[in-house]
Enzyme design. Structure first.
Site, PDB file in Angstrom:
ATOM      1  CE  LYS A  10      -3.964  -2.219   2.293  1.00 11.92           C
ATOM      2  NZ  LYS A  10      -5.001  -2.058   3.347  1.00 11.92           N
ATOM      3  CE1 TYR A  50      -9.327  -3.362   0.184  1.00 10.99           C
ATOM      4  CE2 TYR A  50      -8.487  -1.362  -0.839  1.00 10.99           C
ATOM      5  CZ  TYR A  50      -8.276  -2.514  -0.092  1.00 10.99           C
ATOM      6  OH  TYR A  50      -7.025  -2.808   0.373  1.00 10.99           O
ATOM      7  CG  ASN A 113      -3.622  -2.367   6.791  1.00  7.49           C
ATOM      8  OD1 ASN A 113      -3.550  -1.944   5.639  1.00  7.49           O
ATOM      9  ND2 ASN A 113      -4.524  -3.259   7.152  1.00  7.49           N
ATOM     10  CG  HIS A 116      -5.604  -6.258   0.079  1.00  3.83           C
ATOM     11  ND1 HIS A 116      -6.760  -6.370   0.814  1.00  3.83           N
ATOM     12  CD2 HIS A 116      -5.763  -7.077  -0.997  1.00  3.83           C
ATOM     13  CE1 HIS A 116      -7.591  -7.215   0.195  1.00  3.83           C
ATOM     14  NE2 HIS A 116      -7.005  -7.641  -0.900  1.00  3.83           N
ATOM     15  CD  GLU A 127      -8.880  -9.350  -3.381  1.00  2.00           C
ATOM     16  OE1 GLU A 127      -9.730  -9.042  -2.528  1.00  2.00           O
ATOM     17  OE2 GLU A 127      -7.687  -9.613  -3.077  1.00  2.00           O
TER      18      GLU A 127
HETATM   19  P1  CMP Z   1      -7.396  -4.715   3.751  1.00  2.00           P
HETATM   20  O1  CMP Z   1      -6.954  -6.087   4.046  1.00  2.00           O
HETATM   21  O2  CMP Z   1      -6.771  -4.023   2.599  1.00  2.00           O
HETATM   22  O3  CMP Z   1      -8.979  -4.724   3.513  1.00  2.00           O
HETATM   23  C1  CMP Z   1      -9.816  -3.629   3.818  1.00  2.00           C
HETATM   24  C2  CMP Z   1      -9.101  -2.530   4.495  1.00  2.00           C
HETATM   25  O4  CMP Z   1      -9.900  -1.601   5.181  1.00  2.00           O
HETATM   26  C3  CMP Z   1      -8.219  -3.099   5.586  1.00  2.00           C
HETATM   27  O5  CMP Z   1      -7.150  -3.806   5.029  1.00  2.00           O
HETATM   28  C4  CMP Z   1      -7.857  -1.854   6.368  1.00  2.00           C
HETATM   29  O6  CMP Z   1      -6.705  -1.219   5.886  1.00  2.00           O
HETATM   30  C5  CMP Z   1      -9.067  -0.972   6.124  1.00  2.00           C
HETATM   31  N1  CMP Z   1      -9.762  -0.791   7.388  1.00  2.00           N
HETATM   32  C6  CMP Z   1     -10.327  -1.745   8.149  1.00  2.00           C
HETATM   33  N2  CMP Z   1     -10.855  -1.207   9.252  1.00  2.00           N
HETATM   34  C7  CMP Z   1     -10.619   0.125   9.172  1.00  2.00           C
HETATM   35  C8  CMP Z   1     -10.921   1.223  10.006  1.00  2.00           C
HETATM   36  N3  CMP Z   1     -11.575   1.072  11.163  1.00  2.00           N
HETATM   37  N4  CMP Z   1     -10.531   2.449   9.611  1.00  2.00           N
HETATM   38  C9  CMP Z   1      -9.870   2.619   8.443  1.00  2.00           C
HETATM   39  N5  CMP Z   1      -9.551   1.599   7.604  1.00  2.00           N
HETATM   40  C10 CMP Z   1      -9.925   0.386   7.974  1.00  2.00           C
END
Ligand code: CMP
Length: 139
Positions: A10, A50, A113, A116, A127
């Protein structure tokens, strides 16, 4: 069985020049990078990717973040690749991620984070097809 899964490094990670360190974690776990490209998504494209999260309160924040800088999309291949990738990533929230995982070491918050990964075989197929044609996957 041998599986393929879709991984995204990311914007928070590409900005901090962590692409190689993250890719190395996948390789060290026995996953093979069979496709890889660095791209800049529009917010609309991120929203399409998403779409399952469209009703979540963080959807706007998520799609804006995913369009805020380059991402590296990769297809990882290996024995049990979907679960293995999720193990290497660690929990979605870095505060809950096990020591040594990508998110424990590099992620900044639950939103930013660093990575993904597909969560199931049907999602992985969908995906991978979102970003790559069959010709781009070289095992
Ligand atoms: P990912 O595995 O990419 O799938 C969906 C994403 O939504 C997840 O990782 C997080 O980065 C994001 N996400 C999940 N919960 C939250 C939250 N409370 N606030 C912001 N982003 C979120």
């Amino acid at each position: 069985a041998t599986e393929r899964t879709l991984s995204i490094i990311k914007p928070d990670a590409t900005k901090r020049n962590l692409t190689g360190k993250i890719a190395a974690k996948f390789e060290e776990a026995g996953l093979r990078i069979v496709a890889s490209k660095r791209i800049l998504l529009t917010k609309e494209q991120a929203g399409k990717f998403y779409a399952v999260h469209a009703e979540r309160p963080f959807f706007g924040e998520l799609t804006e973040f995913m369009a805020s800088g380059p991402v590296v999309v990769q297809v990882l291949e290996g024995e049990g690749a979907i679960a293995k990738n999720r193990e290497v990533m660690g929990a979605t929230n870095p505060a809950d991620a096990a020591p040594g995982t990508i998110r424990a070491e590099f992620a900044e918050s639950v939103g930013e984070n660093s990575v993904h990964g597909s969560d199931a075989p049907d999602a992985a197929a969908e995906e991978i097809a979102f970003f790559f044609s069959g010709l781009e996957l070289v095992g």
